[in-house]
Design a protein around this motif. Sequence first.
Motif, mmCIF file in Angstrom:
data_model
loop_
_atom_site.group_PDB
_atom_site.id
_atom_site.type_symbol
_atom_site.label_atom_id
_atom_site.label_comp_id
_atom_site.label_asym_id
_atom_site.label_seq_id
_atom_site.Cartn_x
_atom_site.Cartn_y
_atom_site.Cartn_z
ATOM 1 N N PRO A 18 0.222 25.115 24.713
ATOM 2 C CA PRO A 18 0.865 23.911 23.967
ATOM 3 C C PRO A 18 0.408 24.238 22.217
ATOM 4 O O PRO A 18 0.894 23.482 21.316
ATOM 5 N N SER A 19 -1.004 25.128 22.145
ATOM 6 C CA SER A 19 -1.303 25.325 20.856
ATOM 7 C C SER A 19 -0.237 26.191 20.023
ATOM 8 O O SER A 19 -0.425 26.214 18.784
ATOM 9 N N THR A 20 0.187 27.232 20.659
ATOM 10 C CA THR A 20 1.007 28.273 20.053
ATOM 11 C C THR A 20 2.468 28.046 20.461
ATOM 12 O O THR A 20 3.459 28.610 19.836
ATOM 13 N N GLY A 21 2.830 27.393 21.477
ATOM 14 C CA GLY A 21 4.112 27.340 21.977
ATOM 15 C C GLY A 21 4.677 28.392 22.720
ATOM 16 O O GLY A 21 5.593 28.368 23.020
ATOM 17 N N GLU A 22 3.651 29.290 23.171
ATOM 18 C CA GLU A 22 4.153 30.560 23.768
ATOM 19 C C GLU A 22 4.004 30.236 25.456
ATOM 20 O O GLU A 22 3.191 29.348 25.944
ATOM 21 N N SER A 23 5.086 30.793 26.053
ATOM 22 C CA SER A 23 5.106 30.689 27.607
ATOM 23 C C SER A 23 4.847 32.227 28.104
ATOM 24 O O SER A 23 5.408 32.930 27.654
#
Lengths: 80, 348
Positions: A18-23
């Motif tokens: 959630p801090s970078t938005g990466e999955s």
Amino acid sequence: MKIKKNIAVSESGFVFDPSTGESFSLNQIGLELVELLKQGQGFDAIKKEILEIYDVDEISFEKYYYDFISSLNQNQLLED
Amino acid sequence: MNKTKITLAATGLNNTDNPGPGIPVIRAIRESKEFDVRVIGLAYETLEPGIYMRDLVDKVYMVPYPSEGSGALIERIAYINSIENIDVLIPNFDAELYTFMKSASTLKKMGIHTFLPTIEQFEERHKSNLPEFGKKYNLKVPKSISLLKHSEIGEIRKEFEYPVMVKGKFYDAYVAYNEEQVRMHFNKISAKWGLPVIIQEFVKGTEVNVVALGDGKGNTTGAVPMRKQYITDKGKAWGGVTLDAPDMLKLTHHIIKSTLWRGGMELELIRTNNNDLYLIEINPRIPAWVYLAVGAGQNLPEALLKLALGQEVKPFEKFDIGKIFIRYSYDMIINWNDFEKISTQGEI
């Protein structure tokens, strides 16, 4: 070395930072390693657990484990 | 609960692949539990899709571009107001904001409320003033210079290393890897948006954004950070996700508190590999992706409407992290006579 506390990991191995938005998607063994890291387990404890479950020798495990850690680090999923 | 009836006028109905914020703003306010809204759309072009979205917009009027003179635009608004009794006007384009800010008191006399930044706030955050802005408010900003003449392009290599960003004063940004590319972008941007053209240091990292609302007294009414997940060839977000980013919120609170920002804003930031946040732009209005904030629990357009009406608004304290928006395109079928009506009579 610890895995970031706020990352969300689903049962299917889908990881959301959630801090970078990466999955990311993990396979079964990746998911197990991440879960063990999330519990705060160190290398020795993780090695013991994996060697008990899977048919893998120590040297191969160590190599793949550190490859995986390096991949987590590269994707900013670890914190100091 | 009885809803308060109000009439809202909004621009930015160009819900295209480079969308204006009008439709998401209207959609958000339509979802209000407190207001029963009649929406008056103000359009500059007859093919702005929002004109024909009759479930969102009750009536649409064509208005003249601000470049035709602020007098013509305000005169047209006065005419529309004489029919519609507008309570609140939310302009959604950077290029029209100056006219509306300058005419805020004239609009107020007509009974039309706005909630816009002051001219000083609007001016000091211009891309061309970013270095001074960064210095004044202690923010990390990329080095930038303003070019007023084509002949100044050769000076860039003395102060920057390529690549650089080439930006228009209102919109458009391109990466240029050499002088030739700067010339090409300079010509394109200056023809569209005029001068200056801004040359900005290229900061390597991930672009992240914040939509926020300042109450004009230094308080942040709401703020939601987002990372674009899918970007169009025009650099616009086609998908994005809300972030757990306390440092971005801290920066937003700092900017709003120190500038006493009044109104909506979008911060464009670059997060470097060292986790430093560079401010690359402040857009002085609500961005087109604002509906993500609504979906995450902060109806910022509704809050802006309340602030415009002089109501007290309790700041939002939380939002959902990991909410995603994905845009889509959709073909509307409209009747020829609707198009004829807006084209010939200027209203529909």
